[in-house]
Design a protein around this motif. Structure first.
Motif, mmCIF file in Angstrom:
data_model
loop_
_atom_site.group_PDB
_atom_site.id
_atom_site.type_symbol
_atom_site.label_atom_id
_atom_site.label_comp_id
_atom_site.label_asym_id
_atom_site.label_seq_id
_atom_site.Cartn_x
_atom_site.Cartn_y
_atom_site.Cartn_z
ATOM 1 N N MET A 1 65.916 7.666 23.581
ATOM 2 C CA MET A 1 66.532 7.552 22.254
ATOM 3 C C MET A 1 67.605 8.628 22.056
ATOM 4 O O MET A 1 68.644 8.362 21.458
ATOM 5 C CB MET A 1 65.472 7.636 21.152
ATOM 6 C CG MET A 1 64.661 6.372 21.001
ATOM 7 S SD MET A 1 65.658 4.890 20.693
ATOM 8 C CE MET A 1 66.495 5.316 19.179
ATOM 9 N N SER A 2 67.351 9.817 22.555
ATOM 10 C CA SER A 2 68.356 10.881 22.468
ATOM 11 C C SER A 2 69.607 10.500 23.242
ATOM 12 O O SER A 2 70.731 10.693 22.760
ATOM 13 C CB SER A 2 67.792 12.199 23.001
ATOM 14 O OG SER A 2 66.769 12.675 22.167
ATOM 15 N N PHE B 1 64.097 19.369 27.249
ATOM 16 C CA PHE B 1 64.634 18.602 26.118
ATOM 17 C C PHE B 1 65.248 19.534 25.074
ATOM 18 O O PHE B 1 66.388 19.334 24.648
ATOM 19 C CB PHE B 1 63.511 17.752 25.499
ATOM 20 C CG PHE B 1 63.934 17.004 24.273
ATOM 21 C CD1 PHE B 1 64.599 15.796 24.380
ATOM 22 C CD2 PHE B 1 63.672 17.505 23.005
ATOM 23 C CE1 PHE B 1 64.991 15.094 23.243
ATOM 24 C CE2 PHE B 1 64.055 16.814 21.870
ATOM 25 C CZ PHE B 1 64.717 15.606 21.987
ATOM 26 N N TRP B 2 64.505 20.551 24.668
ATOM 27 C CA TRP B 2 64.986 21.447 23.605
ATOM 28 C C TRP B 2 66.109 22.358 24.079
ATOM 29 O O TRP B 2 67.031 22.653 23.314
ATOM 30 C CB TRP B 2 63.833 22.227 22.988
ATOM 31 C CG TRP B 2 63.021 21.317 22.125
ATOM 32 C CD1 TRP B 2 61.761 20.860 22.357
ATOM 33 C CD2 TRP B 2 63.463 20.681 20.913
ATOM 34 N NE1 TRP B 2 61.386 19.988 21.359
ATOM 35 C CE2 TRP B 2 62.404 19.865 20.459
ATOM 36 C CE3 TRP B 2 64.633 20.724 20.168
ATOM 37 C CZ2 TRP B 2 62.484 19.097 19.293
ATOM 38 C CZ3 TRP B 2 64.711 19.973 19.009
ATOM 39 C CH2 TRP B 2 63.660 19.174 18.589
ATOM 40 N N GLY C 1 64.768 10.085 30.903
ATOM 41 C CA GLY C 1 63.887 9.091 30.320
ATOM 42 C C GLY C 1 63.318 8.098 31.326
ATOM 43 O O GLY C 1 62.315 7.448 31.047
ATOM 44 N N ARG D 1 60.429 7.992 25.721
ATOM 45 C CA ARG D 1 61.131 7.361 24.601
ATOM 46 C C ARG D 1 62.044 8.365 23.896
ATOM 47 O O ARG D 1 63.164 8.028 23.512
ATOM 48 C CB ARG D 1 60.140 6.758 23.609
ATOM 49 C CG ARG D 1 60.846 6.125 22.422
ATOM 50 C CD ARG D 1 59.888 5.445 21.520
ATOM 51 N NE ARG D 1 59.528 4.204 22.186
ATOM 52 C CZ ARG D 1 58.791 3.263 21.655
ATOM 53 N NH1 ARG D 1 58.292 3.414 20.462
ATOM 54 N NH2 ARG D 1 58.535 2.164 22.312
ATOM 55 N N THR D 2 61.588 9.591 23.763
ATOM 56 C CA THR D 2 62.395 10.634 23.111
ATOM 57 C C THR D 2 63.666 10.900 23.904
ATOM 58 O O THR D 2 64.753 11.003 23.331
ATOM 59 C CB THR D 2 61.567 11.924 22.954
ATOM 60 O OG1 THR D 2 60.378 11.620 22.221
ATOM 61 C CG2 THR D 2 62.343 13.000 22.233
ATOM 62 N N PHE D 3 63.534 11.012 25.224
ATOM 63 C CA PHE D 3 64.713 11.202 26.060
ATOM 64 C C PHE D 3 65.648 9.999 25.959
ATOM 65 O O PHE D 3 66.867 10.150 25.800
ATOM 66 C CB PHE D 3 64.321 11.419 27.531
ATOM 67 C CG PHE D 3 63.992 12.835 27.885
ATOM 68 C CD1 PHE D 3 64.972 13.813 27.898
ATOM 69 C CD2 PHE D 3 62.704 13.199 28.236
ATOM 70 C CE1 PHE D 3 64.678 15.127 28.243
ATOM 71 C CE2 PHE D 3 62.397 14.496 28.585
ATOM 72 C CZ PHE D 3 63.376 15.468 28.582
ATOM 73 N N LYS E 1 59.436 18.895 27.806
ATOM 74 C CA LYS E 1 59.654 19.361 26.426
ATOM 75 C C LYS E 1 60.592 20.556 26.382
ATOM 76 O O LYS E 1 61.494 20.621 25.544
ATOM 77 C CB LYS E 1 58.322 19.709 25.764
ATOM 78 C CG LYS E 1 57.487 18.521 25.406
ATOM 79 C CD LYS E 1 56.192 18.957 24.734
ATOM 80 C CE LYS E 1 55.353 17.770 24.354
ATOM 81 N NZ LYS E 1 54.108 18.151 23.685
ATOM 82 N N MET F 1 57.275 11.147 25.749
ATOM 83 C CA MET F 1 58.489 11.926 25.977
ATOM 84 C C MET F 1 59.612 11.040 26.520
ATOM 85 O O MET F 1 60.770 11.288 26.234
ATOM 86 C CB MET F 1 58.154 13.065 26.951
ATOM 87 C CG MET F 1 59.118 14.201 26.939
ATOM 88 S SD MET F 1 58.992 15.199 25.459
ATOM 89 C CE MET F 1 60.669 15.539 25.151
ATOM 90 N N TRP G 1 69.181 20.009 23.956
ATOM 91 C CA TRP G 1 69.563 19.637 22.588
ATOM 92 C C TRP G 1 70.198 20.818 21.851
ATOM 93 O O TRP G 1 71.251 20.677 21.233
ATOM 94 C CB TRP G 1 68.357 19.123 21.794
ATOM 95 C CG TRP G 1 68.379 17.645 21.584
ATOM 96 C CD1 TRP G 1 67.492 16.744 22.080
ATOM 97 C CD2 TRP G 1 69.344 16.870 20.838
ATOM 98 N NE1 TRP G 1 67.842 15.471 21.687
ATOM 99 C CE2 TRP G 1 68.972 15.516 20.925
ATOM 100 C CE3 TRP G 1 70.485 17.198 20.117
ATOM 101 C CZ2 TRP G 1 69.682 14.486 20.314
ATOM 102 C CZ3 TRP G 1 71.202 16.174 19.507
ATOM 103 C CH2 TRP G 1 70.798 14.847 19.609
#
Length: 130
Positions: free
Chosen positions: A7-8, A71-72, A57, A3-5, A68, A1, A75
């Motif tokens: 990269m976002s 995050f959504w 992140g 990395r997702t944060f 999660k 997670m 976004w």
């Protein structure tokens, strides 16, 4: 997670700089001042949340499930808020009536607020903050 944060955050920051430059150097030539101001508001909120994602992140303070959900929420909130502002402004430039998107913008704002409330709630209810 993480990395997702991260990269976002990087993607939103990159797009925010590109869109901000467009607002300052291209959009101002084809749109009125109110439209440019609205567009820049979308860019500002996008950039605030780019930093939010970068922070998330590197911070270990939330459980994976909460990460999660957060995050959504953020976004979707950004897409609804900043995305509809961009489309509404560009619709005027392109002579397209996209006014039906207008009610989506405040919904995006409510989602962004909800994300921050969600984060604050989880910080307050943790026994220790890492």
């Amino acid at each position: 997670m993480k990395r997702t944060f991260l990269m976002s955050g990087a993607l939103l920051g990159l797009l925010g700089i590109i869109l901000g430059a467009y607002a300052a150097h291209g959009l101002e030539k084809i749109a009125d001042l109110d439209a440019v101001d609205s567009f820049e508001t979308g860019v500002c909120y996008q950039m605030y949340h780019a930093f939010f994602f970068l922070f998330m992140g590197i911070w270990d303070g939330l459980a994976r499930t909460a990460q999660k959900i957060l995050f959504w929420i953020i976004w979707v909130g950004l897409i609804f808020f900043s995305g509809t502002i961009y489309l509404l402004v560009m619709g005027k430039v392109w002579s397209m009536n996209l006014s039906f998107l207008g009610p989506v913008t405040p919904l995006g704002g409510l989602l962004l607020i909800s994300g921050w409330v969600f984060l604050g709630y989880h910080i307050l209810t943790q026994k220790s903050v890492k």
